[in-house]
Design a protein around this motif. Structure first.
Motif, PDB file in Angstrom:
ATOM      1  N   VAL A 187      63.289  46.983  38.860  1.00 38.69           N
ATOM      2  CA  VAL A 187      63.587  48.398  38.592  1.00 38.69           C
ATOM      3  C   VAL A 187      62.452  49.310  39.036  1.00 38.69           C
ATOM      4  O   VAL A 187      62.582  50.543  38.959  1.00 38.69           O
ATOM      5  N   GLU A 188      61.360  48.727  39.506  1.00 42.54           N
ATOM      6  CA  GLU A 188      60.203  49.512  39.950  1.00 42.54           C
ATOM      7  C   GLU A 188      60.635  50.536  40.992  1.00 42.54           C
ATOM      8  O   GLU A 188      61.343  50.211  41.952  1.00 42.54           O
ATOM      9  N   GLY A 189      60.238  51.788  40.783  1.00 47.43           N
ATOM     10  CA  GLY A 189      60.583  52.846  41.725  1.00 47.43           C
ATOM     11  C   GLY A 189      61.936  53.489  41.471  1.00 47.43           C
ATOM     12  O   GLY A 189      62.255  54.531  42.049  1.00 47.43           O
ATOM     13  N   ARG A 190      62.747  52.875  40.608  1.00 47.10           N
ATOM     14  CA  ARG A 190      64.072  53.452  40.309  1.00 47.10           C
ATOM     15  C   ARG A 190      64.171  53.954  38.872  1.00 47.10           C
ATOM     16  O   ARG A 190      64.875  54.917  38.593  1.00 47.10           O
ATOM     17  N   PHE A 191      63.490  53.268  37.964  1.00 42.22           N
ATOM     18  CA  PHE A 191      63.523  53.622  36.540  1.00 42.22           C
ATOM     19  C   PHE A 191      62.193  54.223  36.130  1.00 42.22           C
ATOM     20  O   PHE A 191      61.134  53.837  36.642  1.00 42.22           O
ATOM     21  N   THR A 192      62.248  55.155  35.173  1.00 43.88           N
ATOM     22  CA  THR A 192      61.027  55.749  34.620  1.00 43.88           C
ATOM     23  C   THR A 192      61.127  55.774  33.104  1.00 43.88           C
ATOM     24  O   THR A 192      62.122  56.276  32.560  1.00 43.88           O
ATOM     25  N   ILE A 193      60.114  55.241  32.436  1.00 43.12           N
ATOM     26  CA  ILE A 193      60.069  55.271  30.980  1.00 43.12           C
ATOM     27  C   ILE A 193      59.188  56.441  30.556  1.00 43.12           C
ATOM     28  O   ILE A 193      58.111  56.658  31.111  1.00 43.12           O
ATOM     29  N   ILE A 194      59.698  57.216  29.594  1.00 42.07           N
ATOM     30  CA  ILE A 194      59.001  58.419  29.145  1.00 42.07           C
ATOM     31  C   ILE A 194      59.004  58.439  27.621  1.00 42.07           C
ATOM     32  O   ILE A 194      60.026  58.148  27.006  1.00 42.07           O
ATOM     33  N   LYS A 195      57.877  58.809  27.034  1.00 40.48           N
ATOM     34  CA  LYS A 195      57.815  58.918  25.573  1.00 40.48           C
ATOM     35  C   LYS A 195      57.436  60.345  25.199  1.00 40.48           C
ATOM     36  O   LYS A 195      56.394  60.839  25.639  1.00 40.48           O
ATOM     37  N   ASP A 196      58.313  60.986  24.437  1.00 37.62           N
ATOM     38  CA  ASP A 196      58.051  62.331  23.943  1.00 37.62           C
ATOM     39  C   ASP A 196      57.548  62.212  22.511  1.00 37.62           C
ATOM     40  O   ASP A 196      58.340  62.032  21.580  1.00 37.62           O
ATOM     41  N   ASN A 197      56.238  62.268  22.335  1.00 34.03           N
ATOM     42  CA  ASN A 197      55.658  62.057  21.007  1.00 34.03           C
ATOM     43  C   ASN A 197      56.063  63.149  20.025  1.00 34.03           C
ATOM     44  O   ASN A 197      56.218  62.902  18.825  1.00 34.03           O
ATOM     45  N   ALA A 198      56.254  64.369  20.518  1.00 36.99           N
ATOM     46  CA  ALA A 198      56.629  65.480  19.638  1.00 36.99           C
ATOM     47  C   ALA A 198      58.005  65.264  19.021  1.00 36.99           C
ATOM     48  O   ALA A 198      58.274  65.698  17.897  1.00 36.99           O
ATOM     49  N   LYS A 199      58.879  64.575  19.769  1.00 37.71           N
ATOM     50  CA  LYS A 199      60.240  64.342  19.294  1.00 37.71           C
ATOM     51  C   LYS A 199      60.454  62.909  18.796  1.00 37.71           C
ATOM     52  O   LYS A 199      61.566  62.551  18.398  1.00 37.71           O
ATOM     53  N   ASN A 200      59.403  62.082  18.811  1.00 35.12           N
ATOM     54  CA  ASN A 200      59.535  60.659  18.448  1.00 35.12           C
ATOM     55  C   ASN A 200      60.688  60.018  19.217  1.00 35.12           C
ATOM     56  O   ASN A 200      61.490  59.257  18.632  1.00 35.12           O
ATOM     57  N   THR A 201      60.796  60.310  20.483  1.00 36.20           N
ATOM     58  CA  THR A 201      61.918  59.827  21.282  1.00 36.20           C
ATOM     59  C   THR A 201      61.413  59.169  22.554  1.00 36.20           C
ATOM     60  O   THR A 201      60.512  59.683  23.217  1.00 36.20           O
ATOM     61  N   LEU A 202      62.020  58.035  22.857  1.00 39.69           N
ATOM     62  CA  LEU A 202      61.726  57.289  24.066  1.00 39.69           C
ATOM     63  C   LEU A 202      62.911  57.452  25.015  1.00 39.69           C
ATOM     64  O   LEU A 202      64.063  57.444  24.570  1.00 39.69           O
ATOM     65  N   TYR A 203      62.627  57.611  26.288  1.00 46.49           N
ATOM     66  CA  TYR A 203      63.670  57.777  27.293  1.00 46.49           C
ATOM     67  C   TYR A 203      63.539  56.716  28.382  1.00 46.49           C
ATOM     68  O   TYR A 203      62.464  56.170  28.617  1.00 46.49           O
TER      69      TYR A 203
END
Length: 118
Positions: free
Chosen positions: A62-78
């Motif tokens: 998935v390298e280059g196609r997927f991106t993991i993001i963490k929004d600490n303010a919202k306690n949400t992982l994407y």
């Protein structure tokens, strides 16, 4: 930590989806969060992870196609998934636990289905 995933669905090859994972509380320093997936008849595999210091890791497929993001303010992982392929089909799970700890000690969400098909 209680985790609730959303955002799965059906998409054609080449399409995009964005998964969300809402956590019930802020994870502590030293915690890792990640996305796993399991296709029918296959073992669960780790897709992407992010540590509390922001360090990310991806499985090579998935390298280059997927991106993991963490929004600490919202306690949400994407998980932003682009250029999806049929082999990305599976149930996607969000998990959280101590970095380096056994996955058996992790907290898991209920999973969300992703289907990539023409």
């Amino acid at each position: 930590v209680q985790l609730v995933e959303s955002g799965g669905g059906s998409v054609q090859p080449g399409g995009s989806l964005k998964l969300s994972c809402a956590a019930s509380e802020t994870t502590a320093a030293g915690y890792c969060m990640g996305w796993f997936r399991q296709a029918p008849g296959k073992e669960r595999e780790g897709v992407a992870s992010i540590a509390s210091d922001g360090t990310t890791s991806y499985v090579s497929s998935v390298e280059g196609r997927f991106t993991i993001i963490k929004d600490n303010a919202k306690n949400t992982l994407y998980l932003q998934m682009n250029s999806l392929k049929p082999e990305d089909t599976g149930v996607y799970y969000c998990a959280a636990g101590g970095c380096g700890a056994s996955l058996h000690t992790y907290d898991w969400g209920q999973g969300t289905q992703v289907t990539v098909s023409s």
